[in-house]
Design a protein around this motif. Structure first.
Motif, PDB file in Angstrom:
ATOM      1  N   PHE A 124       0.063 -34.698 -68.756  1.00 15.96           N
ATOM      2  CA  PHE A 124      -1.097 -35.293 -69.412  1.00 15.96           C
ATOM      3  C   PHE A 124      -1.573 -36.522 -68.652  1.00 15.96           C
ATOM      4  N   GLU A 125      -0.645 -37.419 -68.287  1.00 13.80           N
ATOM      5  CA  GLU A 125      -0.993 -38.642 -67.567  1.00 13.80           C
ATOM      6  C   GLU A 125      -1.646 -38.336 -66.221  1.00 13.80           C
ATOM      7  N   LEU A 126      -1.172 -37.284 -65.556  1.00  9.88           N
ATOM      8  CA  LEU A 126      -1.730 -36.897 -64.256  1.00  9.88           C
ATOM      9  C   LEU A 126      -2.973 -36.020 -64.393  1.00  9.88           C
ATOM     10  N   GLY A 127      -3.210 -35.504 -65.600  1.00 11.57           N
ATOM     11  CA  GLY A 127      -4.366 -34.648 -65.836  1.00 11.57           C
ATOM     12  C   GLY A 127      -4.221 -33.267 -65.227  1.00 11.57           C
ATOM     13  N   ILE A 128      -3.000 -32.713 -65.294  1.00  9.86           N
ATOM     14  CA  ILE A 128      -2.730 -31.409 -64.676  1.00  9.86           C
ATOM     15  C   ILE A 128      -2.131 -30.433 -65.681  1.00  9.86           C
ATOM     16  N   LEU A 129      -2.205 -29.167 -65.338  1.00  9.20           N
ATOM     17  CA  LEU A 129      -1.589 -28.097 -66.117  1.00  9.20           C
ATOM     18  C   LEU A 129      -0.251 -27.708 -65.486  1.00  9.20           C
ATOM     19  N   PRO A 130       0.603 -26.991 -66.216  1.00 10.45           N
ATOM     20  CA  PRO A 130       1.886 -26.560 -65.652  1.00 10.45           C
ATOM     21  C   PRO A 130       1.736 -25.754 -64.353  1.00 10.45           C
ATOM     22  N   GLU A 131       0.703 -24.922 -64.266  1.00  5.92           N
ATOM     23  CA  GLU A 131       0.483 -24.143 -63.049  1.00  5.92           C
ATOM     24  C   GLU A 131       0.197 -25.045 -61.852  1.00  5.92           C
ATOM     25  N   THR A 132      -0.545 -26.125 -62.105  1.00  6.09           N
ATOM     26  CA  THR A 132      -0.830 -27.085 -61.035  1.00  6.09           C
ATOM     27  C   THR A 132       0.448 -27.786 -60.607  1.00  6.09           C
ATOM     28  N   ALA A 171      -3.503 -29.624 -57.066  1.00  9.07           N
ATOM     29  CA  ALA A 171      -2.165 -30.062 -56.653  1.00  9.07           C
ATOM     30  C   ALA A 171      -2.253 -30.982 -55.442  1.00  9.07           C
ATOM     31  N   LEU A 172      -3.071 -30.624 -54.457  1.00  9.33           N
ATOM     32  CA  LEU A 172      -3.248 -31.487 -53.283  1.00  9.33           C
ATOM     33  C   LEU A 172      -3.832 -32.841 -53.684  1.00  9.33           C
ATOM     34  N   GLU A 173      -4.837 -32.807 -54.525  1.00  3.08           N
ATOM     35  CA  GLU A 173      -5.466 -34.049 -54.989  1.00  3.08           C
ATOM     36  C   GLU A 173      -4.458 -34.943 -55.709  1.00  3.08           C
ATOM     37  N   THR A 174      -3.627 -34.337 -56.546  1.00  5.27           N
ATOM     38  CA  THR A 174      -2.649 -35.114 -57.310  1.00  5.27           C
ATOM     39  C   THR A 174      -1.530 -35.633 -56.418  1.00  5.27           C
ATOM     40  N   LEU A 175      -1.062 -34.817 -55.471  1.00  8.81           N
ATOM     41  CA  LEU A 175      -0.045 -35.290 -54.520  1.00  8.81           C
ATOM     42  C   LEU A 175      -0.575 -36.467 -53.699  1.00  8.81           C
ATOM     43  N   PHE A 176      -1.844 -36.412 -53.347  1.00  8.72           N
ATOM     44  CA  PHE A 176      -2.482 -37.517 -52.627  1.00  8.72           C
ATOM     45  C   PHE A 176      -2.537 -38.757 -53.522  1.00  8.72           C
ATOM     46  N   LYS A 177      -2.933 -38.553 -54.772  1.00 10.65           N
ATOM     47  CA  LYS A 177      -3.070 -39.661 -55.727  1.00 10.65           C
ATOM     48  C   LYS A 177      -1.735 -40.367 -55.979  1.00 10.65           C
ATOM     49  N   VAL A 178      -0.642 -39.618 -56.050  1.00 10.46           N
ATOM     50  CA  VAL A 178       0.663 -40.238 -56.317  1.00 10.46           C
ATOM     51  C   VAL A 178       1.306 -40.794 -55.052  1.00 10.46           C
ATOM     52  N   GLY A 179       0.708 -40.557 -53.883  1.00  8.69           N
ATOM     53  CA  GLY A 179       1.221 -41.133 -52.637  1.00  8.69           C
ATOM     54  C   GLY A 179       2.207 -40.270 -51.878  1.00  8.69           C
ATOM     55  N   ALA A 180       2.346 -39.003 -52.239  1.00  7.19           N
ATOM     56  CA  ALA A 180       3.301 -38.128 -51.552  1.00  7.19           C
ATOM     57  C   ALA A 180       2.765 -37.599 -50.232  1.00  7.19           C
ATOM     58  N   ILE A 181       1.442 -37.414 -50.161  1.00  7.29           N
ATOM     59  CA  ILE A 181       0.824 -36.913 -48.929  1.00  7.29           C
ATOM     60  C   ILE A 181      -0.335 -37.815 -48.540  1.00  7.29           C
ATOM     61  N   TRP A 199       6.936 -37.519 -60.424  1.00  8.68           N
ATOM     62  CA  TRP A 199       5.943 -37.707 -59.356  1.00  8.68           C
ATOM     63  C   TRP A 199       5.702 -39.174 -59.059  1.00  8.68           C
ATOM     64  N   LYS A 200       6.787 -39.957 -59.156  1.00 10.85           N
ATOM     65  CA  LYS A 200       6.718 -41.367 -58.801  1.00 10.85           C
ATOM     66  C   LYS A 200       7.438 -41.559 -57.469  1.00 10.85           C
ATOM     67  N   ILE A 201       7.003 -42.548 -56.711  1.00 18.17           N
ATOM     68  CA  ILE A 201       7.599 -42.836 -55.407  1.00 18.17           C
ATOM     69  C   ILE A 201       9.074 -43.160 -55.599  1.00 18.17           C
ATOM     70  N   LYS A 202       9.926 -42.566 -54.750  1.00 17.75           N
ATOM     71  CA  LYS A 202      11.365 -42.830 -54.841  1.00 17.75           C
ATOM     72  C   LYS A 202      11.622 -44.301 -54.532  1.00 17.75           C
ATOM     73  N   GLU A 203      12.544 -44.878 -55.261  1.00 13.19           N
ATOM     74  CA  GLU A 203      12.873 -46.299 -55.112  1.00 13.19           C
ATOM     75  C   GLU A 203      13.215 -46.677 -53.687  1.00 13.19           C
ATOM     76  N   SER A 204      13.973 -45.848 -52.983  1.00 16.95           N
ATOM     77  CA  SER A 204      14.377 -46.167 -51.602  1.00 16.95           C
ATOM     78  C   SER A 204      13.170 -46.243 -50.680  1.00 16.95           C
ATOM     79  N   SER A 205      12.074 -45.571 -51.014  1.00 13.50           N
ATOM     80  CA  SER A 205      10.867 -45.581 -50.193  1.00 13.50           C
ATOM     81  C   SER A 205      10.020 -46.825 -50.430  1.00 13.50           C
ATOM     82  N   LYS A 206      10.123 -47.413 -51.615  1.00  9.53           N
ATOM     83  CA  LYS A 206       9.317 -48.583 -51.939  1.00  9.53           C
ATOM     84  C   LYS A 206       9.665 -49.787 -51.096  1.00  9.53           C
ATOM     85  N   SER A 207      10.948 -49.945 -50.781  1.00  6.61           N
ATOM     86  CA  SER A 207      11.374 -51.117 -50.019  1.00  6.61           C
ATOM     87  C   SER A 207      11.221 -50.909 -48.520  1.00  6.61           C
TER      88      SER A 207
END
Length: 110
Positions: A8-16, A67-77, A101-109
């Protein structure tokens, strides 16, 4: 059909989200390469990357694009325009936790 709070927060469906997981794993496996939408569509029709049989081609394309748009939005790609090709290419940017779909802690630092 109910969706999770994070969906819901990401605005996606399970298929996405299913496509997000597939694409994320693909980018992680090929983190030294960038792919156009055409490259990704071709790759995901081969080998173990096969769309669910029930999905129509248009519905599938919408989920892949979301899915691509959301991966971009969360910072994965990362996405970038390649002038000579006239296309956007995508590549792995940083690790995220699948499910949240949150950035891993080890990546933040780093």
């Amino acid at each position: 059909m109910p969706i999770t709070r994070r969906q819901f927060e990401l605005g996606i469906l399970p298929e996405t989200e299913w496509w997000m997981e597939e694409l994320y794993d693909f980018f992680l496996e090929h983190e030294d390469q960038a792919f156009s939408i055409g490259d990704l569509r071709e790759s995901f029709r081969l080998g173990r990357h096969v769309a669910p049989a029930k999905a129509s081609a248009l519905k599938e394309r919408r989920h892949v694009d979301a899915a691509l748009e959301t991966l971009f939005k969360v910072g994965a790609i990362h996405g970038g325009y390649v002038k000579n090709k006239g296309e956007v290419y995508y590549l792995f940017k940083q690790p995220v936790e699948k499910g949240t779909w949150k950035i891993k802690e080890s990546s933040k630092s780093a």
